[in-house]
Design a protein around this motif. Structure first.
Motif, PDB file in Angstrom:
ATOM      1  N   ARG A  84      -0.591  12.709  -3.776  1.00  0.00           N
ATOM      2  CA  ARG A  84      -1.294  13.446  -4.834  1.00  0.00           C
ATOM      3  C   ARG A  84      -2.692  12.884  -5.062  1.00  0.00           C
ATOM      4  NH1 ARG A  84       3.971  13.300  -7.109  1.00  0.00           N
ATOM      5  NH2 ARG A  84       3.430  11.407  -8.276  1.00  0.00           N
ATOM      6  N   GLY A  85      -2.826  11.562  -4.951  1.00  0.00           N
ATOM      7  CA  GLY A  85      -4.138  10.934  -5.119  1.00  0.00           C
ATOM      8  C   GLY A  85      -5.116  11.362  -4.044  1.00  0.00           C
ATOM      9  N   ALA A  86      -4.593  11.760  -2.877  1.00  0.00           N
ATOM     10  CA  ALA A  86      -5.451  12.231  -1.794  1.00  0.00           C
ATOM     11  C   ALA A  86      -5.747  13.724  -1.919  1.00  0.00           C
ATOM     12  CB  ALA A  86      -4.778  11.946  -0.450  1.00  0.00           C
ATOM     13  N   GLY A  87      -5.223  14.349  -2.976  1.00  0.00           N
ATOM     14  CA  GLY A  87      -5.462  15.770  -3.192  1.00  0.00           C
ATOM     15  C   GLY A  87      -4.584  16.675  -2.355  1.00  0.00           C
ATOM     16  N   LEU A  88      -3.447  16.143  -1.871  1.00  0.00           N
ATOM     17  CA  LEU A  88      -2.539  16.922  -1.035  1.00  0.00           C
ATOM     18  C   LEU A  88      -1.341  17.391  -1.850  1.00  0.00           C
ATOM     19  CD1 LEU A  88      -2.604  14.463   2.001  1.00  0.00           C
ATOM     20  CD2 LEU A  88      -3.932  16.568   1.751  1.00  0.00           C
ATOM     21  N   THR A  89      -0.693  18.447  -1.394  1.00  0.00           N
ATOM     22  CA  THR A  89       0.450  18.982  -2.126  1.00  0.00           C
ATOM     23  C   THR A  89       1.677  18.098  -1.920  1.00  0.00           C
ATOM     24  OG1 THR A  89       0.975  20.422  -0.248  1.00  0.00           O
ATOM     25  CG2 THR A  89      -0.368  21.355  -2.031  1.00  0.00           C
ATOM     26  N   TRP A  90       2.530  18.035  -2.925  1.00  0.00           N
ATOM     27  CA  TRP A  90       3.712  17.189  -2.905  1.00  0.00           C
ATOM     28  C   TRP A  90       4.772  17.802  -3.784  1.00  0.00           C
ATOM     29  CZ3 TRP A  90       5.667  13.713   0.091  1.00  0.00           C
ATOM     30  CH2 TRP A  90       6.696  12.866  -0.360  1.00  0.00           C
ATOM     31  N   THR A  91       6.015  17.421  -3.577  1.00  0.00           N
ATOM     32  CA  THR A  91       7.109  17.789  -4.459  1.00  0.00           C
ATOM     33  C   THR A  91       7.854  16.527  -4.872  1.00  0.00           C
ATOM     34  OG1 THR A  91       9.279  18.875  -4.600  1.00  0.00           O
ATOM     35  CG2 THR A  91       8.509  18.287  -2.401  1.00  0.00           C
ATOM     36  N   SER A  92       8.333  16.512  -6.097  1.00  0.00           N
ATOM     37  CA  SER A  92       9.059  15.337  -6.579  1.00  0.00           C
ATOM     38  C   SER A  92      10.349  15.105  -5.794  1.00  0.00           C
ATOM     39  CB  SER A  92       9.381  15.493  -8.069  1.00  0.00           C
ATOM     40  OG  SER A  92      10.128  16.675  -8.296  1.00  0.00           O
ATOM     41  N   PHE A  93      10.810  16.114  -5.041  1.00  0.00           N
ATOM     42  CA  PHE A  93      12.002  15.964  -4.209  1.00  0.00           C
ATOM     43  C   PHE A  93      11.653  15.524  -2.779  1.00  0.00           C
ATOM     44  CE2 PHE A  93      13.606  19.207  -7.290  1.00  0.00           C
ATOM     45  CZ  PHE A  93      14.603  18.416  -7.855  1.00  0.00           C
ATOM     46  N   GLY A  94      10.400  15.231  -2.541  1.00  0.00           N
ATOM     47  CA  GLY A  94       9.952  14.902  -1.192  1.00  0.00           C
ATOM     48  C   GLY A  94      10.779  13.804  -0.533  1.00  0.00           C
ATOM     49  N   LEU A 130      -1.933   9.373   8.175  1.00  0.00           N
ATOM     50  CA  LEU A 130      -1.650   8.135   7.460  1.00  0.00           C
ATOM     51  C   LEU A 130      -2.865   7.572   6.738  1.00  0.00           C
ATOM     52  CD1 LEU A 130       1.099   6.819   7.245  1.00  0.00           C
ATOM     53  CD2 LEU A 130       0.371   5.108   8.909  1.00  0.00           C
ATOM     54  N   ARG A 131      -4.036   7.720   7.342  1.00  0.00           N
ATOM     55  CA  ARG A 131      -5.239   7.148   6.734  1.00  0.00           C
ATOM     56  C   ARG A 131      -5.588   7.850   5.414  1.00  0.00           C
ATOM     57  NH1 ARG A 131      -8.783   3.700   9.357  1.00  0.00           N
ATOM     58  NH2 ARG A 131     -10.084   2.664   7.818  1.00  0.00           N
ATOM     59  N   ASP A 132      -5.063   9.065   5.220  1.00  0.00           N
ATOM     60  CA  ASP A 132      -5.325   9.789   3.976  1.00  0.00           C
ATOM     61  C   ASP A 132      -4.612   9.150   2.793  1.00  0.00           C
ATOM     62  OD1 ASP A 132      -6.856  11.589   5.365  1.00  0.00           O
ATOM     63  OD2 ASP A 132      -5.341  13.175   5.414  1.00  0.00           O
ATOM     64  N   ILE A 133      -3.517   8.403   3.077  1.00  0.00           N
ATOM     65  CA  ILE A 133      -2.745   7.860   1.961  1.00  0.00           C
ATOM     66  C   ILE A 133      -2.706   6.335   1.937  1.00  0.00           C
ATOM     67  CG2 ILE A 133      -1.306   9.935   1.857  1.00  0.00           C
ATOM     68  CD1 ILE A 133       0.944   8.341   3.180  1.00  0.00           C
ATOM     69  N   THR A 134      -3.162   5.686   3.010  1.00  0.00           N
ATOM     70  CA  THR A 134      -3.152   4.225   3.044  1.00  0.00           C
ATOM     71  C   THR A 134      -4.305   3.707   3.884  1.00  0.00           C
ATOM     72  OG1 THR A 134      -1.947   2.273   3.849  1.00  0.00           O
ATOM     73  CG2 THR A 134      -1.394   4.371   4.866  1.00  0.00           C
ATOM     74  N   ASP A 143       0.852  -1.189   0.000  1.00  0.00           N
ATOM     75  CA  ASP A 143       0.000   0.000   0.000  1.00  0.00           C
ATOM     76  C   ASP A 143       0.889   1.242   0.000  1.00  0.00           C
ATOM     77  OD1 ASP A 143      -2.341   1.444   0.025  1.00  0.00           O
ATOM     78  OD2 ASP A 143      -3.140   0.511   1.836  1.00  0.00           O
ATOM     79  N   ALA A 144       0.433   2.286  -0.683  1.00  0.00           N
ATOM     80  CA  ALA A 144       1.142   3.575  -0.718  1.00  0.00           C
ATOM     81  C   ALA A 144       2.630   3.385  -1.004  1.00  0.00           C
ATOM     82  CB  ALA A 144       0.945   4.328   0.597  1.00  0.00           C
ATOM     83  N   TYR A 145       2.948   2.417  -1.863  1.00  0.00           N
ATOM     84  CA  TYR A 145       4.354   2.129  -2.166  1.00  0.00           C
ATOM     85  C   TYR A 145       5.035   3.361  -2.758  1.00  0.00           C
ATOM     86  CZ  TYR A 145       8.347  -0.723  -3.632  1.00  0.00           C
ATOM     87  OH  TYR A 145       9.593  -1.261  -3.777  1.00  0.00           O
ATOM     88  N   ASP A 146       4.326   4.081  -3.602  1.00  0.00           N
ATOM     89  CA  ASP A 146       4.799   5.366  -4.126  1.00  0.00           C
ATOM     90  C   ASP A 146       4.105   6.450  -3.309  1.00  0.00           C
ATOM     91  OD1 ASP A 146       5.204   7.751  -5.495  1.00  0.00           O
ATOM     92  OD2 ASP A 146       5.089   6.816  -7.470  1.00  0.00           O
TER      93      ASP A 146
END
Length: 228
Positions: free
Chosen positions: A158-168, A186-190, A149-152
């Motif tokens: 991003r799938g949860a509609g949250l901001t992210w950076t490729s350098f995260g 955690l529940r927002d992403i997995t 789960d949430a391997y990436d």
């Protein structure tokens, strides 16, 4: 795995390291485990209990003060919970600044980083590395419930509609350019709580990591006490 996995791993590593040290004529005393620490981002999962960051830092200080009061001068904090990482780094430095006492921080993902670098994917929560170590230490693991789960993490965020950076920067063994991003709920992403791939966990992997960790923990304590 049960909710006390992080505590179980830290406590078990300490107990086994103390047994190994005794064989070398070194006495290591294991203090009580702090079972409630920083888990605010787990609170969507029923049963989670947490301290605020300010309370946790104060608890850490008062535990160290108590041990120092009784004459324990060589203190090593053994952490099994990734959520404590940043706060404990602040805690050991602030403790030295304000008391002059040195406390070393041992975390299994740091102390066995050379072996863990062989594991692909994120090392975050209940995934291959942590589950393998839990198996090796005799923890309760329901292998039939293992999932990926949430391997990436970036895609999950991003799938949860949250901001992210490729350098995260998120994995415990992050390599390359990185930017520190705050922990997500955690529940927002997995849905499962797994961040990574628990299906790849193996007893043999855990045994290899644990067998490296134990003498290294003893070495840290020996060197702190000036035994070599």
């Amino acid at each position: 795995m049960p909710l006390d996995t992080d505590c179980f791993i830290a406590r078990s590593l300490c107990a086994r390291a103390a047994e190994l040290a005794e064989q070398e004529g070194i006495e290591l005393l294991v203090a009580p485990t702090l079972n409630v620490t920083l888990s605010w981002y787990h609170m969507q999962f029923p049963g989670s209990v947490r301290l605020t960051t300010t309370t946790f830092l104060q608890v850490f200080r008062e535990v160290c003060d108590s041990l120092a009061h009784h004459g324990f001068e060589n203190l090593v904090a053994v952490n099994g919970h990734g959520g404590n990482n940043a706060a404990l780094t602040v805690a050991v430095n602030h403790y030295l600044e304000t008391t002059g006492r040195r406390v070393f921080l041992v975390q299994w993902w740091d102390l066995a980083a050379d072996l863990l670098s062989e594991i692909e994917g994120p090392m975050i929560h209940a995934e291959e590395a942590e589950t393998s170590i839990a198996l090796a230490l005799g923890h309760r693991v329901y292998e039939d419930r293992a999932t990926r789960d949430a391997y990436d993490r970036g895609a999950a965020v991003r799938g949860a509609g949250l901001t992210w950076t490729s350098f995260g920067k998120y994995g415990m063994t992050h390599r390359g350019p990185g930017v520190v991003v705050p922990m997500d709920m955690l529940r927002d992403i997995t849905a499962s709580g797994v961040v990574g791939d628990a299906t790849r966990a193996r007893l043999e992997t855990g045994e290899r990591v644990v067998s490296a960790l134990l003498p290294r923990i003893v070495q840290v304590c020996r060197e702190m006490a000036g035994k070599e």
